[in-house]
Design a protein around this motif. Sequence first.
Motif, PDB file in Angstrom:
ATOM      1  N   UNK A 418      22.487  -1.308  12.052  1.00 52.60           N
ATOM      2  CA  UNK A 418      21.022  -1.249  11.996  1.00 52.60           C
ATOM      3  C   UNK A 418      20.444  -2.184  10.944  1.00 52.60           C
ATOM      4  N   UNK A 419      21.290  -2.684  10.033  1.00 48.86           N
ATOM      5  CA  UNK A 419      20.744  -3.504   8.960  1.00 48.86           C
ATOM      6  C   UNK A 419      19.817  -2.683   8.082  1.00 48.86           C
ATOM      7  N   UNK A 420      18.819  -3.346   7.490  1.00 50.92           N
ATOM      8  CA  UNK A 420      17.837  -2.654   6.649  1.00 50.92           C
ATOM      9  C   UNK A 420      16.546  -3.446   6.654  1.00 50.92           C
ATOM     10  N   UNK A 421      15.449  -2.790   7.010  1.00 47.08           N
ATOM     11  CA  UNK A 421      14.152  -3.448   6.938  1.00 47.08           C
ATOM     12  C   UNK A 421      13.029  -2.440   6.759  1.00 47.08           C
ATOM     13  N   UNK A 422      11.949  -2.947   6.228  1.00 47.80           N
ATOM     14  CA  UNK A 422      10.752  -2.154   5.980  1.00 47.80           C
ATOM     15  C   UNK A 422       9.554  -2.980   6.433  1.00 47.80           C
ATOM     16  N   UNK A 423       8.576  -2.330   7.025  1.00 53.56           N
ATOM     17  CA  UNK A 423       7.389  -3.040   7.511  1.00 53.56           C
ATOM     18  C   UNK A 423       6.130  -2.290   7.089  1.00 53.56           C
ATOM     19  N   UNK A 424       5.032  -3.036   7.019  1.00 50.65           N
ATOM     20  CA  UNK A 424       3.718  -2.439   6.764  1.00 50.65           C
ATOM     21  C   UNK A 424       2.825  -2.750   7.947  1.00 50.65           C
ATOM     22  N   UNK A 425       2.157  -1.716   8.455  1.00 50.42           N
ATOM     23  CA  UNK A 425       1.292  -1.844   9.624  1.00 50.42           C
ATOM     24  C   UNK A 425      -0.139  -1.574   9.195  1.00 50.42           C
ATOM     25  N   UNK A 426      -1.039  -2.482   9.516  1.00 50.57           N
ATOM     26  CA  UNK A 426      -2.455  -2.270   9.232  1.00 50.57           C
ATOM     27  C   UNK A 426      -3.057  -1.418  10.347  1.00 50.57           C
ATOM     28  N   UNK A 427      -3.747  -0.371   9.930  1.00 48.34           N
ATOM     29  CA  UNK A 427      -4.339   0.554  10.886  1.00 48.34           C
ATOM     30  C   UNK A 427      -5.856   0.394  10.908  1.00 48.34           C
ATOM     31  N   UNK A 428      -6.385   0.111  12.070  1.00 47.96           N
ATOM     32  CA  UNK A 428      -7.832   0.004  12.253  1.00 47.96           C
ATOM     33  C   UNK A 428      -8.417   1.420  12.307  1.00 47.96           C
ATOM     34  N   UNK A 429      -9.430   1.734  11.491  1.00 44.70           N
ATOM     35  CA  UNK A 429     -10.027   3.076  11.523  1.00 44.70           C
ATOM     36  C   UNK A 429     -10.540   3.472  12.896  1.00 44.70           C
ATOM     37  N   UNK A 430     -10.880   2.500  13.720  1.00 43.65           N
ATOM     38  CA  UNK A 430     -11.358   2.786  15.073  1.00 43.65           C
ATOM     39  C   UNK A 430     -10.209   2.883  16.072  1.00 43.65           C
ATOM     40  N   UNK A 431      -8.988   2.637  15.608  1.00 47.02           N
ATOM     41  CA  UNK A 431      -7.837   2.638  16.501  1.00 47.02           C
ATOM     42  C   UNK A 431      -7.262   1.247  16.647  1.00 47.02           C
ATOM     43  N   UNK A 432      -5.941   1.153  16.646  1.00 42.72           N
ATOM     44  CA  UNK A 432      -5.275  -0.131  16.776  1.00 42.72           C
ATOM     45  C   UNK A 432      -4.362  -0.408  15.587  1.00 42.72           C
ATOM     46  N   UNK A 433      -3.230  -1.052  15.859  1.00 51.22           N
ATOM     47  CA  UNK A 433      -2.226  -1.334  14.845  1.00 51.22           C
ATOM     48  C   UNK A 433      -1.846  -2.808  14.869  1.00 51.22           C
ATOM     49  N   UNK A 434      -1.614  -3.384  13.682  1.00 49.60           N
ATOM     50  CA  UNK A 434      -1.204  -4.777  13.558  1.00 49.60           C
ATOM     51  C   UNK A 434      -0.136  -4.882  12.484  1.00 49.60           C
ATOM     52  N   UNK A 435       0.997  -5.500  12.811  1.00 48.96           N
ATOM     53  CA  UNK A 435       2.058  -5.688  11.829  1.00 48.96           C
ATOM     54  C   UNK A 435       1.642  -6.749  10.817  1.00 48.96           C
ATOM     55  N   UNK A 436       1.758  -6.433   9.534  1.00 45.11           N
ATOM     56  CA  UNK A 436       1.422  -7.398   8.485  1.00 45.11           C
ATOM     57  C   UNK A 436       2.537  -8.445   8.403  1.00 45.11           C
TER      58      UNK A 436
END
Length: 469
Positions: A418-436
């Motif tokens: 699996x390796x090792x990784x960490x991610x941060x996702x920006x969450x739109x208050x109105x709905x919707x996700x975007x990977x930083x």
Amino acid sequence: MTNPTDPTFYRSPAEAAAAPPERLAYVVAFDRAGERPDALTVVDVDRSSDGYGQVIGWADLPTRGDELHHFGWNACSSALLHAGHDHGDDGLQRRYLLLPGLRSSNVHVYDTQPDPTAPQLVKTITAQELADKAGYSRPHTLHCGPDGIFLSCLGGANGQDGPGGIALLDHNTFDVLRAWETDRGPQYLAYDAWWHLTQNTAVTSEWGTPSMIEDGVDPELLLGNRYGHTLHFWDLEKGVHQQAVDLGPEHQMVLELRPAHDPEASHGFVGVVVSTADLSASVWRWYRDGTGWAVEKVITIPAEPADPADLPPALAPFGAVPPLVTDINLSVDDRMLYVSCFGTGELKQYDVSDPAHPREAGSVRLGGIVGRAAHPAEPDLPLAGGPQMVEVSRDGRRVYMTNSLYGSWDDQFYPDGVGAWMAEIDADPAGGLTVDPEFFPHGDAFRGLRVHQVRLQGGDASSDSYCYR
């Protein structure tokens, strides 16, 4: 002279959401082989910092073979309800992180002051103390409560496979006080524990005993519907079992509990890993029903068809990838529920403003058993593992996730690693996700260790219980 209340003890969810954003994330990392020490790592999550997205602190454990898994703070906002007065006056602070070793049964305590980027070991609670004083082993999940620390454990003492339950710890001295339960009724399997503080109700969920989980998913136990499938409701003050609600034996592994943060609410959500009927995963809502509690399924996530040649041996006979919902997280404002699908590599966002009728509002994919979706920072690097532990910032705008589930289960579903990784996702208050695209600590950043749970400086969506509106 009294000490001021810790400023990160928030009276209400709204106060927590309005507080300054986190600058650091604490992430536990473990060595699957047990040959090197596990570690408490510190990651820079301050977007204005030159070190954003980098591991800037590291503390090796003094032992080996712990397998760090879930961990948490010694104290948090729930302390404001302690004994009916402001507990902050006696100097209690959100300062120490307690790191249970799921395989060793030791609990290591780290002080995050005076330098929060350089945690220091101050105490080790031994497996023997946990066994002698509480009768438990294999500590799994930790929550800071108003009168102490609740430490849920999967196993019994001295080699007994069960029953699992909750050890109560002092949140100043970290001494093991006793087993929390005074009458466990039919409860035997354990996993998570949380509560509705103002309603004197605790809720616990079920996974399995150590022998059922430590070598991976046992197909015979799974297909025989032997893993946990029940929620338990308790008198929080007395530790007395009051009600068991069976979700149905096919709904295997009832795991993460996320009660509403609103102290006057009487509902919450729990994730179920897999259905033996069709390999789907699900999320259920519990709610007050008259004088008791009821549970209903509100989200179903189906398995995805796949070529058996692309699947690990454990899944090839089924010709499908199960979602494997292994974590969920509820935003502090109780509006958005995040569901991690470790099998398919998807993080789902649901609007749960109407708790009985969730609506999918966003989705991103990273990793996955078949998909191996890449991170935008390295689009040519297929990722193994998938969204697993997921943590939400207090203001609900940032979601952090890591990719390892549990050593032996990682190996079963991702046999090539699996390796090792960490991610941060920006969450739109109105709905919707975007990977930083700027945040992607992985591989060598964690020195070859696998990463699991995340805790945020000052608290996060799954750290705190609030006492006031």
